[in-house]
Design an enzyme around this catalytic site. Structure first.
Site, PDB file in Angstrom:
ATOM      1  N   GLU A 125       7.584  -2.580   3.841  1.00 24.74           N
ATOM      2  CA  GLU A 125       6.561  -3.617   3.822  1.00 24.74           C
ATOM      3  C   GLU A 125       6.140  -4.069   5.220  1.00 24.74           C
ATOM      4  O   GLU A 125       4.960  -4.336   5.466  1.00 24.74           O
ATOM      5  CB  GLU A 125       7.060  -4.831   3.023  1.00 24.74           C
ATOM      6  N   ASP A 149      -4.941  -9.509   1.857  1.00 24.50           N
ATOM      7  CA  ASP A 149      -4.623  -8.193   1.295  1.00 24.50           C
ATOM      8  C   ASP A 149      -4.802  -8.245  -0.215  1.00 24.50           C
ATOM      9  O   ASP A 149      -4.054  -8.935  -0.903  1.00 24.50           O
ATOM     10  CB  ASP A 149      -3.191  -7.802   1.660  1.00 24.50           C
TER      11      ASP A 149
END
Length: 234
Positions: free
Chosen positions: A131, A142
């Site tokens: 991540e 996002d």
């Protein structure tokens, strides 16, 4: 009523001073009570970086300063923060051979400790690496909302895990808090998901929500977690 400076140091009970003078750099020290604030500098005016639990243990970095009536000790690699300061009133020395975070987690990374729970430290580490490179990245837009921190947590995810740490941004930037959020999220949803209790399921749920292990669009995410070094049984 407790004096203001004490209630600002900790939310829990106050214990008598265990460390008040010089100790050797590299000494392992442990928290003697819960709810203790780790700060960005030596003194009550400095910002709170993390709230520590009783039994957590970290290495002393050699710095000792006296401010606001307290001896402050500089500790390293605490909840994802490279350096923090904690009042010696809430610390004791320890001979633990596995010092960093040993009181509350099953594993550590170069950035601090993971909270223990249904997801293994190895699996958490692979997700963290994929991540963010396991770094406390700032929040960024996002897919319709911000993603934040070590595990790129989103607001709905953070709410589902109980809204720990005071805010999404604060928790996401704290490795211990953000990994604890994942543990609570998985504990909440894994039982009713029909998914196997393994790293593949946890990774795909992390990516795709409570039923993520059934969604084909989470397979690419699982492939990335495997490339980070994990298997279903990690």
């Amino acid at each position: 009523m407790l004096p203001t400076l004490l209630c600002c140091l900790a939310f829990a009970g106050i214990t008598s001073a265990s460390i008040s003078g010089h100790i050797a750099s590299g000494t392992c020290v442990c928290l003697t009570t819960g709810g203790v604030h780790a700060r960005s500098g030596a003194g009550l005016s400095h910002s709170i970086l993390a709230t520590l639990n009783s039994g957590e243990c970290y290495k002393f970095n050699g710095g000792i300063l006296t401010h606001d009536g307290y001896h402050w000790y500089e500790l390293q690699d605490v909840h994802g923060h490279h350096r923090v300061w904690v009042a010696g009133n809430f610390l004791r020395t320890s001979s633990s051979s596995h010092c960093s975070g040993s009181g509350t987690s099953t594993g550590t990374s170069a950035h601090g400790s993971f909270t223990s729970g249904v997801v293994s430290a190895h699996c958490l580490s692979c997700i963290c690496q994929h991540e963010s490179g396991c770094k406390p990245l700032g929040c960024a837009w996002d897919v319709n909302s911000d993603s934040c921190g070590y595990f790129q947590l989103k607001d709905v995810y953070w709410q589902d895990c109980g809204r720990p740490g005071g805010s999404l941004a604060a928790c996401a930037a704290d490795l211990h808090c953000s990994s604890g959020c994942i543990q609570k999220y998985m504990s909440r949803y894994i039982g009713g998901s029909g998914c196997a209790h393994n790293c593949e399921s946890y990774a795909r749920i992390h990516n795709g929500g409570p039923a993520g292990c059934h969604h084909s669009n989470t397979l690419h995410y699982w492939n990335a977690i495997q490339h980070a070094g994990c298997s279903a049984n990690s």
